[in-house]
Design an enzyme around this catalytic site. Sequence first.
Site: not given
Length: 418
Positions: A22-23, A397, A121, A305, A116
């Site tokens: 995904k990333n 996700r 951030r 993660d 944010c």
Amino acid sequence: MDKLIINGRSKISGSINVHGSKNAALPIIVSSLLSDKILKLSNVPNVVDVLNLIKLLKNYGVKILHNKDIVHINSKKIKNLSADYDVVRKMRASILILGPLLSRFGRARISLPGGCAIGTRPIDIHLSGLSKLGVNFEIQNGFVVGSVKSQLIGNKIKLPFPSVGATENILMASVLAKGETKISNAAREPEIEDLSNCLIKMGAKIEGHGSKNIYVQGVTNLKTARHQIISDRIVAGTYIIAALILNSSLEIKNFNTTYLKSLINVLKKMGANLKVSKFSIKVLKGPKLKSTSILTNPYPGFPTDLQAQLMTLMCLSDGKSKIKETIFENRFMHVPELNRLGAKIIVEKDTAIILGNQTFKGAQVMASDLRASISLVLAAMNANGQTTLNRVYHLDRGYENIEKTLGSLGVKIKRKKN
């Protein structure tokens, strides 16, 4: 919202192929905005974040053909240069459209990420780096509006922190910038390398990707390209930990094990019985694992993660373990829910202290984010009794059909739609 019903004390066996990352897929799909030529991608994961990004690009006028793990993208005709709040709040990766749009069209408009402020951030690292390439930014009614006078100009950019997203954004923007760009203190994650390799196939001139210093020589145009997305190292790590939690034999295939060296080293230190090959790992049954202490860090350090998943395993190991989280300030949101399942975890600022030798017991729990979600699934698989996991859209996700995947291995798990 969907729920997962999980009956614990399962044993798993067999093998599993890891799906695409995904990333890696998200920035690579976004990179198609740099070019008016077709980009053909394979091994694209069928997860919600990717589907939402494809929907976003279609709103920009991008033509996309999507069949299973194959995606063909044609960004020749872009009709929209603005990303609204509703899109950005669902997926922070949408901030990555800034670099390509500014580089190719000279302007872009994107909503500030929900909740944010600019300075609190990592979005400020994105904006600071892009500014050094010649972008002027203004904040207008909750939107970041970027514009370029004529063309982006290469520059030397030193990141205050090796932010993955900022590295990707600046890297993509610099591909069409005039002259050379040097990104210092760049993120070194495999996903950065994969993005760079795809951009090179498109005609970009990039060196040093995978190291702290990335050099980009700007080009005037790009070409049609094909690229295969790397497999997801975080998903691979999750299933390795799942097998250890259930003390079951399982083979995890179709991923580069080099990318998980930090996890492998930690698990071996705990006493895990692993047979490591270049593109697969066999988890074998073994004795009770020992406690350990880890520190999350940017790659090649231990990935943030995977800390939630490892924390679940630590609850069952012998002794007291510690995890110090250095990447995100709110990455222990799964702790209260794990404690509801029978864990004994104490959080002191950026450190979690995990007391081992616990027994998980089924309960109602709620997911707070993607990685927190999967840590609760892992605990539920080991628990006595039945667990109901609410808000499983977080899981979707980043994991393809989690109930079908785990069910095929022997886990008693089903999805209940509301």
